[in-house]
Design an enzyme around this catalytic site. Structure first.
Site, PDB file in Angstrom:
ATOM      1  N   ASP A 102     -25.499  88.838 112.389  1.00  0.00           N
ATOM      2  CA  ASP A 102     -25.208  89.011 112.919  1.00  0.00           C
ATOM      3  C   ASP A 102     -23.450  90.310 113.435  1.00  0.00           C
ATOM      4  O   ASP A 102     -23.352  90.116 114.604  1.00  0.00           O
ATOM      5  CB  ASP A 102     -23.209  88.465 111.675  1.00  0.00           C
ATOM      6  CG  ASP A 102     -23.744  86.867 111.585  1.00  0.00           C
ATOM      7  OD1 ASP A 102     -24.898  86.079 112.370  1.00  0.00           O
ATOM      8  OD2 ASP A 102     -23.165  86.963 110.436  1.00  0.00           O
ATOM      9  N   CYS A 123     -20.181  56.632 107.825  1.00  0.00           N
ATOM     10  CA  CYS A 123     -19.599  56.434 106.388  1.00  0.00           C
ATOM     11  C   CYS A 123     -18.446  56.127 105.796  1.00  0.00           C
ATOM     12  O   CYS A 123     -18.230  55.373 106.102  1.00  0.00           O
ATOM     13  CB  CYS A 123     -20.752  58.030 105.657  1.00  0.00           C
ATOM     14  SG  CYS A 123     -20.696  57.261 103.345  1.00  0.00           S
ATOM     15  N   TYR A 124     -18.324  57.086 104.732  1.00  0.00           N
ATOM     16  CA  TYR A 124     -16.147  56.541 104.077  1.00  0.00           C
ATOM     17  C   TYR A 124     -15.440  56.577 105.550  1.00  0.00           C
ATOM     18  O   TYR A 124     -14.538  56.365 105.610  1.00  0.00           O
ATOM     19  CB  TYR A 124     -15.692  58.758 103.623  1.00  0.00           C
ATOM     20  CG  TYR A 124     -14.703  58.349 103.611  1.00  0.00           C
ATOM     21  CD1 TYR A 124     -14.177  57.961 101.596  1.00  0.00           C
ATOM     22  CD2 TYR A 124     -13.652  58.767 103.259  1.00  0.00           C
ATOM     23  CE1 TYR A 124     -13.560  58.088 101.046  1.00  0.00           C
ATOM     24  CE2 TYR A 124     -12.208  58.595 102.773  1.00  0.00           C
ATOM     25  CZ  TYR A 124     -11.907  58.495 101.811  1.00  0.00           C
ATOM     26  OH  TYR A 124     -10.365  57.805 101.159  1.00  0.00           O
ATOM     27  N   LYS A 140     -24.518  79.968 113.120  1.00  0.00           N
ATOM     28  CA  LYS A 140     -26.034  80.794 112.862  1.00  0.00           C
ATOM     29  C   LYS A 140     -26.827  80.439 114.507  1.00  0.00           C
ATOM     30  O   LYS A 140     -27.684  81.818 114.925  1.00  0.00           O
ATOM     31  CB  LYS A 140     -26.570  80.602 111.543  1.00  0.00           C
ATOM     32  CG  LYS A 140     -27.975  81.913 111.547  1.00  0.00           C
ATOM     33  CD  LYS A 140     -26.621  83.547 111.431  1.00  0.00           C
ATOM     34  CE  LYS A 140     -27.756  84.441 110.444  1.00  0.00           C
ATOM     35  NZ  LYS A 140     -26.678  85.188 109.899  1.00  0.00           N
ATOM     36  N   GLU A 195     -25.632  62.112 111.440  1.00  0.00           N
ATOM     37  CA  GLU A 195     -26.054  63.448 111.849  1.00  0.00           C
ATOM     38  C   GLU A 195     -26.858  64.237 110.825  1.00  0.00           C
ATOM     39  O   GLU A 195     -27.722  65.481 110.937  1.00  0.00           O
ATOM     40  CB  GLU A 195     -25.215  64.229 111.150  1.00  0.00           C
ATOM     41  CG  GLU A 195     -24.567  64.486 109.587  1.00  0.00           C
ATOM     42  CD  GLU A 195     -23.769  62.632 109.347  1.00  0.00           C
ATOM     43  OE1 GLU A 195     -23.776  62.141 109.882  1.00  0.00           O
ATOM     44  OE2 GLU A 195     -23.257  62.907 108.001  1.00  0.00           O
ATOM     45  N   GLY A 226     -17.583  61.310 102.711  1.00  0.00           N
ATOM     46  CA  GLY A 226     -17.035  61.796 101.685  1.00  0.00           C
ATOM     47  C   GLY A 226     -17.179  61.655 100.792  1.00  0.00           C
ATOM     48  O   GLY A 226     -17.338  60.291 100.745  1.00  0.00           O
ATOM     49  N   HIS A 231     -25.218  58.143 108.153  1.00  0.00           N
ATOM     50  CA  HIS A 231     -25.718  59.418 108.720  1.00  0.00           C
ATOM     51  C   HIS A 231     -26.135  59.604 109.790  1.00  0.00           C
ATOM     52  O   HIS A 231     -27.111  60.405 109.449  1.00  0.00           O
ATOM     53  CB  HIS A 231     -25.650  60.582 106.996  1.00  0.00           C
ATOM     54  CG  HIS A 231     -25.396  59.769 106.530  1.00  0.00           C
ATOM     55  ND1 HIS A 231     -23.549  60.779 106.684  1.00  0.00           N
ATOM     56  CD2 HIS A 231     -24.111  59.731 105.302  1.00  0.00           C
ATOM     57  CE1 HIS A 231     -23.009  60.623 105.569  1.00  0.00           C
ATOM     58  NE2 HIS A 231     -23.571  59.393 104.529  1.00  0.00           N
TER      59      HIS A 231
END
Ligand code: XMP
Length: 515
Positions: free
Chosen positions: A228, A82-83, A371, A172, A55, A170
């Site tokens: 979708d 992180c944050y 997605k 991710e 964040g 991070h």
């Protein structure tokens, strides 16, 4: 909770969705919640693990997002990123301050505790993505430092007994070479997840659940031909067959031949068992759009007209029990229901919900999926690959790829130019590697010469971007000979065009679409 779930508590970081996606890549179901979510709700959900995101704030400022200490005392494993890592340390008695050196970008991290569960099978030296201006200057009691960098003494820390893990970088982000492995280590080894979230079971479970919910009821679905709504429609048709009616509105702003392609798949000659209604509303749209130049006004007209046409068709069908929406998980998060991200894309769902359609309940079968998961579900359902891997196409269609007034003549020009462009991109083998690409029509006419004739015609603009999340994008580097071929084919084959431009603008400051 219905399934084995890890939750992501969002502290406003830009990678919140990425964290959840990476966890799901480990076949563990994951949902995003705001850091404002009450502890009682978390207890009720009883997740297998909790991940705190990054964040933009400093956790020691009084108004910064925080969380009660109780979160770390539930006995549920927590991973702070992180944050989130700094907050964990701050709340549990460590110290976070402004770092003497700000770290940003790919950074070499040295693992100090090889036995750490989250660093299992991670080499001692590994490249990670850093982005922080604060740092943990003193760890909380009960923790030990498990990794550091040249500038950051606490790149990671843990209290293995309590199953609390703090990681400054991070995992991710793909630049963190071993990031997915670290997340997998956390969700599988530390949280003890089985990792059995798979699309085949999702499809099977959904079909059962839909059957149960719908019973003998009637279902109505607006089909756009996009990924979708197509996946949602097939899922419903497999579950309830002819109880489903799909209405496909051809607004005359589709790509070349697209209306017929959609009909070929979903119509009476296609493989699916459903009622299919195609509404040819082209002329209606063109007359509404005549003389309108302002982009937002065009979007609004297209959206409203869609609702109106859809309502008229629905009226013919009469009362239905359920209305299907192709909402997917990023829509849920971006509309502010999941995490912390602001409402960025409310305009992206054409027109909202019809008011005058008589239905009792909405079914959103893809509401939990990202997605890529929708695509996997589509393949699982046997939907043709060209449909499943179709690039994103905006609801307002070519209406926002024609700058200025939309006319039937201009639509034809864009359709033909775009078809040539797509054909050549596919021939060059680039169709799966470029995020989104299309031809648009500038509102500019200029002088040219064709044969011995002076021309005064339109300029077509080619767009091609690479993007991870469609929030930011870079122009794709298409080989010059491919562009050249496209240019010469468009000039030769599409009447009314005498110039082809390649748009190299990134986003920001540009948008992907032209309007
Ligand atoms: P922009 O132009 O905002 O586009 O950079 C980002 C992505 O969103 C798509 N897009 C839309 N999709 N309805 C949609 O369903 C819309 O009104 C709309 N506007 C943009 C665009 O194609 C790109 O993928």
């Amino acid at each position: 909770m219905k399934r084995e779930t890890v939750i992501v508590l969002d502290f406003g970081g830009q990678y919140n969705q990425l964290v959840a996606r990476r966890v799901r890549e480990c076949n563990v179901y994951c949902e995003i919640y705001s850091y404002r979510t009450d502890i009682s709700k978390i207890k009720e959900m009883n997740p297998k693990g909790i991940i705190l995101t990054g964040g933009p704030n400093s956790c020691y400022e009084p108004d910064s997002p925080t969380y009660t200490k109780e979160l770390f005392e539930l006995g549920i494993p927590v991973l702070g990123l992180c944050y989130g890592a700094q907050l964990m340390q701050h709340v549990l008695g460590g110290k976070v301050e402004k770092a003497p050196v700000r770290e940003y970008g790919k950074t070499e991290v040295l693992i100090d505790r090889k036995e750490s569960s989250v660093f299992a099978d991670v080499p001692e030296k590994t490249i990670c993505w850093m982005s922080h201006f604060d740092y943990i200057s003193r760890i909380a009691p009960g923790f030990e430092i498990t990794a550091h960098t040249a500038d950051c003494p606490v790149a990671a820390a843990e209290n293995a007994d309590q199953k609390l893990y703090a990681i400054q970088f991070h995992p991710e982000v793909l630049h963190t070479v071993e990031g997915t492995k670290m997340l997998r280590n956390f969700v599988i080894n530390v949280c003890g997840c089985a990792g059995d979230w798979r699309m085949d079971s999702f499809v099977e479970e959904s079909i059962k659940a839909i059957r149960q919910k719908v019973g003998s009821g009637k279902v109505l679905c607006a089909l756009s031909g996009g990924v979708d709504s197509s996946v949602a429609a097939v899922l419903l048709s497999k579950a309830v067959g002819k109880q489903l009616t799909c209405v496909f509105v051809d607004h005359g702003l589709l790509r070349k031949n697209e209306g017929d392609e959609v009909e070929a798949v979903f119509g009476p000659d296609g493989p699916y068992d459903l009622n299919f209604i195609r509404v040819n509303a082209q002329e209606r749209y063109y007359s509404k759009l005549a003389g309108v130049e302002e982009p937002e006004r065009k979007r609004k007209i297209i959206g409203e007209e869609f609702i109106r046409v859809f309502e008229e068709e629905a009226k013919k069908i009469g009362a239905v029990d359920f209305l299907v929406q192709g909402t997917i998980y990023p829509d849920v998060v971006e509309s502010g229901l999941g995490g912390e991200s602001a409402v960025i894309k409310s305009h992206h769902n054409v027109g909202g919900l019809p008011e005058h359609v008589d239905f009792k309940e909405i079914i959103e079968p893809l509401r939990d999926l990202f997605k890529d998961e929708v695509r996997k579900a589509g393949l699982e359902l046997g939907i043709p690959e060209y449909l499943v891997f179709r690039q994103p196409f905006p609801g307002p269609g070519l209406g926002i790829r024609i700058i200025g007034e939309v006319t039937a003549e201009k639509v034809k020009i864009v359709q033909d130019a775009d078809a040539i462009y797509r054909e050549e991109i596919a021939k060059a083998g680039l169709d799966r590697s470029i995020g989104q690409y299309f031809a648009g029509l500038t509102n500019m006419r200029s002088v040219g010469v064709m044969g011995d004739e002076r021309t005064y015609d339109y300029a077509v603009a080619l767009r091609a971007v690479n993007t991870v999340d469609f929030m930011t994008a870079e122009a794709a580097e298409i080989p010059f000979e491919v562009l050249n071929k496209v240019m010469s084919r468009i000039i030769n084959e599409v009447r009314g065009v005498n110039r082809v431009l390649y748009d190299i603008t990134s986003k920001p400051p540009g948008t992907i679409e032209f309007e």
